[in-house]
Scaffold this active site. Structure first.
Site, PDB file in Angstrom:
ATOM      1  N   SER A  58       0.769  -0.784   0.332  1.00  0.00           N
ATOM      2  CA  SER A  58      -0.258   0.187  -0.220  1.00  0.00           C
ATOM      3  C   SER A  58       0.923   1.823   0.641  1.00  0.00           C
ATOM      4  O   SER A  58       2.065   1.300   0.311  1.00  0.00           O
ATOM      5  CB  SER A  58      -1.089   0.133   1.148  1.00  0.00           C
ATOM      6  OG  SER A  58      -1.318   1.064   1.716  1.00  0.00           O
ATOM      7  N   VAL A  59       0.400   2.192  -0.521  1.00  0.00           N
ATOM      8  CA  VAL A  59       0.949   3.705   0.072  1.00  0.00           C
ATOM      9  C   VAL A  59       1.010   4.295   1.403  1.00  0.00           C
ATOM     10  O   VAL A  59       2.323   5.098   1.551  1.00  0.00           O
ATOM     11  CB  VAL A  59       0.035   4.489  -1.343  1.00  0.00           C
ATOM     12  CG1 VAL A  59      -1.156   5.019  -0.992  1.00  0.00           C
ATOM     13  CG2 VAL A  59       0.854   6.498  -1.588  1.00  0.00           C
ATOM     14  N   LYS A  60       0.319   3.149   2.261  1.00  0.00           N
ATOM     15  CA  LYS A  60      -0.013   3.976   3.373  1.00  0.00           C
ATOM     16  C   LYS A  60       1.364   3.576   3.634  1.00  0.00           C
ATOM     17  O   LYS A  60       1.811   4.278   5.175  1.00  0.00           O
ATOM     18  CB  LYS A  60      -0.803   2.831   4.019  1.00  0.00           C
ATOM     19  CG  LYS A  60      -2.074   3.453   3.643  1.00  0.00           C
ATOM     20  CD  LYS A  60      -2.427   4.813   4.008  1.00  0.00           C
ATOM     21  CE  LYS A  60      -3.724   5.252   3.412  1.00  0.00           C
ATOM     22  NZ  LYS A  60      -5.287   4.796   4.104  1.00  0.00           N
ATOM     23  N   ASP A  61       2.842   2.389   3.567  1.00  0.00           N
ATOM     24  CA  ASP A  61       3.467   1.778   3.972  1.00  0.00           C
ATOM     25  C   ASP A  61       4.669   3.430   4.187  1.00  0.00           C
ATOM     26  O   ASP A  61       5.591   3.836   4.638  1.00  0.00           O
ATOM     27  CB  ASP A  61       4.631   1.213   2.830  1.00  0.00           C
ATOM     28  CG  ASP A  61       4.034  -0.162   3.001  1.00  0.00           C
ATOM     29  OD1 ASP A  61       3.419   0.068   3.641  1.00  0.00           O
ATOM     30  OD2 ASP A  61       3.924  -0.877   2.859  1.00  0.00           O
ATOM     31  N   ALA A  64       3.593   5.712   6.926  1.00  0.00           N
ATOM     32  CA  ALA A  64       3.843   4.993   8.134  1.00  0.00           C
ATOM     33  C   ALA A  64       5.519   5.399   8.627  1.00  0.00           C
ATOM     34  O   ALA A  64       5.627   5.336   9.721  1.00  0.00           O
ATOM     35  CB  ALA A  64       3.797   3.778   8.231  1.00  0.00           C
TER      36      ALA A  64
END
Length: 118
Positions: A58-61, A64
């Site tokens: 995910s782009v959420k990496d 984070a």
């Protein structure tokens, strides 16, 4: 003679991807892919960034990594400290992965109806 159809040109496989220095080094180093149909339709070079190729999928990496790095740099989070997050999705997965890779612990709270995979 000699069919074969290759015209004598030999196809070579692409070079291997670069070696990453662990999970953190792989975050954001995702490939670009040309979208042939859109490029042809628009006359422009249309590329997509393959964020699904991040280690957590995910782009959420990226988010984070930035959150935890800034917290460690500012002293708001100490090495070995606890990252706590209420989440229902990929942000929590990314935070847990990055926290572990950076020597921190993670405590995630998910709602009862969250997907089992999370």
């Amino acid at each position: 003679g000699g069919g074969g159809g290759g015209g004598g040109r030999k196809e070579h496989p692409p070079p291997p991807p670069p070696l990453m220095s662990g999970i953190l080094g792989a975050i954001g180093n995702t490939p670009l892919m040309r979208v042939a149909s859109l490029s042809a339709a628009t006359g422009c070079e249309i590329l997509i960034k393959c964020e699904f190729a991040n280690p957590g999928g995910s782009v959420k990496d990226r988010v984070a990594l930035r959150i935890i790095q800034e917290a460690l740099d500012s002293g708001a989070l100490a090495p070995g400290g606890m990252v706590t997050e209420g989440t229902a999705g990929s942000t929590g997965v990314s935070l847990a992965m990055v926290a572990g890779a950076m020597g921190c612990r993670a405590h995630l709270v998910l709602p009862d109806d969250a997907a089992v995979e999370k």
